[in-house]
Design an enzyme around this catalytic site. Sequence first.
Site, PDB file in Angstrom:
ATOM      1  N   GLU A   1       0.817  -1.214   0.000  1.00  0.00           N
ATOM      2  CA  GLU A   1       0.000   0.000   0.000  1.00  0.00           C
ATOM      3  C   GLU A   1       0.851   1.264   0.000  1.00  0.00           C
ATOM      4  O   GLU A   1       0.557   2.223  -0.713  1.00  0.00           O
ATOM      5  CB  GLU A   1      -0.931   0.001   1.209  1.00  0.00           C
ATOM      6  CG  GLU A   1      -1.934  -1.132   1.230  1.00  0.00           C
ATOM      7  CD  GLU A   1      -2.680  -1.320  -0.080  1.00  0.00           C
ATOM      8  OE1 GLU A   1      -2.854  -0.345  -0.827  1.00  0.00           O
ATOM      9  OE2 GLU A   1      -3.075  -2.455  -0.366  1.00  0.00           O
TER      10      GLU A   1
ATOM     11  N   HIS B   1      -4.850  -6.352 -11.452  1.00  0.00           N
ATOM     12  CA  HIS B   1      -4.275  -7.300 -10.490  1.00  0.00           C
ATOM     13  C   HIS B   1      -3.778  -8.565 -11.169  1.00  0.00           C
ATOM     14  O   HIS B   1      -3.009  -9.328 -10.591  1.00  0.00           O
ATOM     15  CB  HIS B   1      -5.298  -7.640  -9.413  1.00  0.00           C
ATOM     16  CG  HIS B   1      -5.727  -6.464  -8.604  1.00  0.00           C
ATOM     17  ND1 HIS B   1      -6.743  -5.630  -8.999  1.00  0.00           N
ATOM     18  CD2 HIS B   1      -5.245  -5.955  -7.449  1.00  0.00           C
ATOM     19  CE1 HIS B   1      -6.887  -4.668  -8.103  1.00  0.00           C
ATOM     20  NE2 HIS B   1      -5.987  -4.841  -7.151  1.00  0.00           N
TER      21      HIS B   1
END
Length: 588
Positions: free
Chosen positions: A389, A481
């Site tokens: 993140e 992804h």
Amino acid sequence: MNKRKMLLASFGALSLAVVVPAGAAGPGTMSPAVAASPQLDAALLAQLDARRAARGQDARHGDAIVARHPGTQGTQVARVAHTYKNVRIFGFESVLVLDANGKILSESDSEQRANFAKADAAGPGSDFSVVPAISSKAAIDAALASLGASARHETPPSAELIIWPAMRTERVPDARDKQEQELNALDVQEVVDHYELAYLVHTRMVAGDKPVYHDTIVSARDGAILAQWNMLQTVVGVGHSQYNGDVPINTTLAEGKYRMIDDTRGTGGTFGAMAITNANHGTSAGSVYVNDTNTWGDGKQYVNGGSTTNANGQTAAVNAMWGLMNTYDTMKNVFNWLSLDGHNTATYIAAHVNTAYDNAYYSDTCRCMFIGDGSSFNSLGSIDVIGHEMGHGVTAATSNLTYAGESGGLNESSSDINGEAVEAYARGGGKGDTVPLTGNDWVLGKEISKSGTPLRWMYRPSKDGSSPDAWNSSIKRLDVHYSSGPNNRMFYFLAQGSSADKAGDYYSKYLVRTPAAMTGIGLDKAYRIWFKANTTKFTSSTNYADARAKMIEAAGELYGKSSRELIAVQRAYAAINVGADVDEPPGQ
């Protein structure tokens, strides 16, 4: 709901400017930042104006400085958008490396901008009007209508007038007769089909207790939706952590209470330093964690419905602080890159976001991160998730890779790379100016998985059943992804090398030169090359072919143009069908 597609998320872009102190030496070490000023910007724009005539451009063409951040070895980096009639052309950018006096040392263009500069005929043309037929409010209304979401705004929506290059893919001449399955990434190129005057609309909303973030391209002529993508880029007291045993965490003591604020890392920001807050099952960050003693957590998975402030509830905060501290230290000690933006601006992590939330994400509304408790997963505060993140925050502050198509896959891969490097650094003791050879597991999310099955395998992405192991011509249509998979495999091969065993997970049929098993250069060198390319060469439109070219440049600048490291980059990309394979020198 496909939890894998949501997991490991970040939001949007940011551009900040503070000052960074000098730090550790070594390849890739970042330099002190120079605070932006009207004088520095004017001097840089003057240099660019002087180049305009040499490019065959007239007064309709211009530049806009959109960000500055530290470079390596005494340099600074400026990111510059190309404008036409004072309107930004989306994705047409240059990354400029400057010396201490602001003189341009090198320039890395987006492929589209480089082509645009070669011949003005490729541009919108003198009759291209930049006067919109609809207002920015109408564009925002059109974007909201297209989403159909019943949601409240987290921040007010915004609309920027841009020139949108509508792209098409075409083959290079030498590849016109190739079969589709035989195409290499260097056999095709993205070219501009035509230009549209448009608005780039940012909407940041919350529906129920879930974030709904989108960027939408709306025609400035008639309000039609030209493109849209989801910006949910899906993570010293004593802390009893869930995944790392007892760990030291930095806190502050004020008025007899311990607060989960680390005043040794970061400055400014919302809390003046790095911090962990308690969202307490809400969508906002909440307040900083406070405790009567400096011992936190019980090391166990959060019990749904329980207190978020007792020992069990504190464990998620311990996980988050441990991950934040180690991610900060990895980038600081290895690169002298401070915090997310390189300028040491403090960020924070909010634990217990929403209820039984199977996600972790970075938000551009607060330049912070949110960690869910999990339902199908355990608490999402594992070290590789938090490194992932925070990696999104670094990308947002530098290359700002557009979160769609091939650039979106590279954005996700960059965060996976950061997560693995941080995991190795933390597990290796969290000290020193190099990333250890071992310590990470080369899979993402294994710890948070209740079954122990990872979310992603960097060495063999296809083990998840959806990600490709190599580039193909349809990769830009995949969810980011999944399209991240080939670049993850490239990075594994670059660091660890491959195998000649055709039946194994570490083999690539595209490695056809000698030796059949390529030699890796170690995680530290691979990470340095990637970080340099992402922060000083990639633009928002960088695709797989462009990433290869700029990784080769970065390796050459760090280790030499005939170095084994540069050859390893070529071979690692060849292993995923991006460029041709080459021989390794004898004895490598």
